[in-house]
Design a protein around this motif. Sequence first.
Motif, PDB file in Angstrom:
ATOM      1  N   ARG A  85      55.968  50.662  20.014  1.00 35.30           N
ATOM      2  CA  ARG A  85      56.580  50.254  21.274  1.00 35.30           C
ATOM      3  C   ARG A  85      56.777  48.745  21.314  1.00 35.30           C
ATOM      4  NH1 ARG A  85      53.852  54.252  25.850  1.00 35.30           N
ATOM      5  NH2 ARG A  85      53.961  56.152  24.579  1.00 35.30           N
ATOM      6  N   ASN A  86      57.881  48.351  21.925  1.00 37.97           N
ATOM      7  CA  ASN A  86      58.228  46.942  21.985  1.00 37.97           C
ATOM      8  C   ASN A  86      58.934  46.670  23.308  1.00 37.97           C
ATOM      9  OD1 ASN A  86      58.650  44.243  20.750  1.00 37.97           O
ATOM     10  ND2 ASN A  86      60.814  44.816  20.893  1.00 37.97           N
ATOM     11  N   THR A  87      58.704  45.479  23.847  1.00 39.60           N
ATOM     12  CA  THR A  87      59.385  45.063  25.068  1.00 39.60           C
ATOM     13  C   THR A  87      60.385  43.975  24.724  1.00 39.60           C
ATOM     14  OG1 THR A  87      57.461  45.595  26.439  1.00 39.60           O
ATOM     15  CG2 THR A  87      59.130  44.140  27.390  1.00 39.60           C
ATOM     16  N   TYR A 118      63.066  47.631  33.144  1.00 42.06           N
ATOM     17  CA  TYR A 118      62.214  47.110  34.215  1.00 42.06           C
ATOM     18  C   TYR A 118      62.695  45.740  34.675  1.00 42.06           C
ATOM     19  CZ  TYR A 118      59.102  50.780  32.560  1.00 42.06           C
ATOM     20  OH  TYR A 118      58.577  51.992  32.191  1.00 42.06           O
ATOM     21  N   LEU A 123      56.172  45.473  33.453  1.00 48.25           N
ATOM     22  CA  LEU A 123      56.680  46.849  33.470  1.00 48.25           C
ATOM     23  C   LEU A 123      56.171  47.639  34.666  1.00 48.25           C
ATOM     24  CD1 LEU A 123      56.221  47.683  29.660  1.00 48.25           C
ATOM     25  CD2 LEU A 123      58.071  46.434  30.789  1.00 48.25           C
ATOM     26  N   TYR A 146      63.858  43.772  31.443  1.00 51.63           N
ATOM     27  CA  TYR A 146      62.982  44.045  30.296  1.00 51.63           C
ATOM     28  C   TYR A 146      63.157  45.493  29.852  1.00 51.63           C
ATOM     29  CZ  TYR A 146      60.966  39.610  31.654  1.00 51.63           C
ATOM     30  OH  TYR A 146      60.794  38.280  31.959  1.00 51.63           O
ATOM     31  N   ARG A 148      61.908  48.550  27.544  1.00 48.62           N
ATOM     32  CA  ARG A 148      60.788  49.133  26.800  1.00 48.62           C
ATOM     33  C   ARG A 148      61.362  50.137  25.818  1.00 48.62           C
ATOM     34  NH1 ARG A 148      55.932  47.432  25.152  1.00 48.62           N
ATOM     35  NH2 ARG A 148      54.294  49.009  25.292  1.00 48.62           N
ATOM     36  N   GLU A 149      61.088  49.932  24.528  1.00 51.08           N
ATOM     37  CA  GLU A 149      61.772  50.690  23.498  1.00 51.08           C
ATOM     38  C   GLU A 149      60.813  51.137  22.406  1.00 51.08           C
ATOM     39  OE1 GLU A 149      64.454  48.002  21.566  1.00 51.08           O
ATOM     40  OE2 GLU A 149      62.844  46.651  20.986  1.00 51.08           O
TER      41      GLU A 149
END
Length: 217
Positions: A85-87, A118, A123, A146, A148-149
């Motif tokens: 996960r990455n932001t 977000y 988040l 932002y 989230r991916e």
Amino acid sequence: TILADSLEAAIGIEQGQDQTNRPLENTQTLDDTLLAVYNDALLLLGQDELNSTTDDGNRRAKLDRAYAANLVNLLLEKTKPQFARNTEKLIYAIRVNQPYAYAYDFKGVNHLTVMGVYRDRDLDEPIDRYVIDGQYLYCDYDEPIYLREIHSNVAVADWSPSFSRLVAAQLAFNVLPAFNPEALEYVKGVLDGRMMDVMAEVERQEPRSRPIGTVNT
């Protein structure tokens, strides 16, 4: 689905491949960490382990080909583990017409799947109304947002132990027709069990969002 993709990959591995020479275009860079994953897959199939990272035999060839068939990305998309996960902060909004007010340049964002968008970096304030179309993300907010991916640039060394075991089981399932078709029921059971382990781990690690309007203390 994962199973359908796996069966298609397995058929491709079984058919049209030389039984003695490894196709160089499918070679993976094999370090000690990935070697352990490969050997776990071979053990599930009742096969001898690879001797080293330079092993260039037929077993390595088939595992390389299965690994190269988008196997890891499919599992990352399915399980959404914490380590993948990455932001991503998106800026430079462009004013556009309705139905959305702003477009953010999405080109170059290396993602497999988007988990959410977000308004804040913590988040806590989700944006429910957005669309991703081509290289742009459309929404109604002009401030930085932002994303989230789940991203694909995850080193093997960063995988969790349970995810490594899942990759090994998926590899074993995909190359099974070429090595040990009789092991289908056993390997499928192991794959299902390891998938459940990873999903349970992801659920345990899932952070709980704070209600909008609360502050850290």
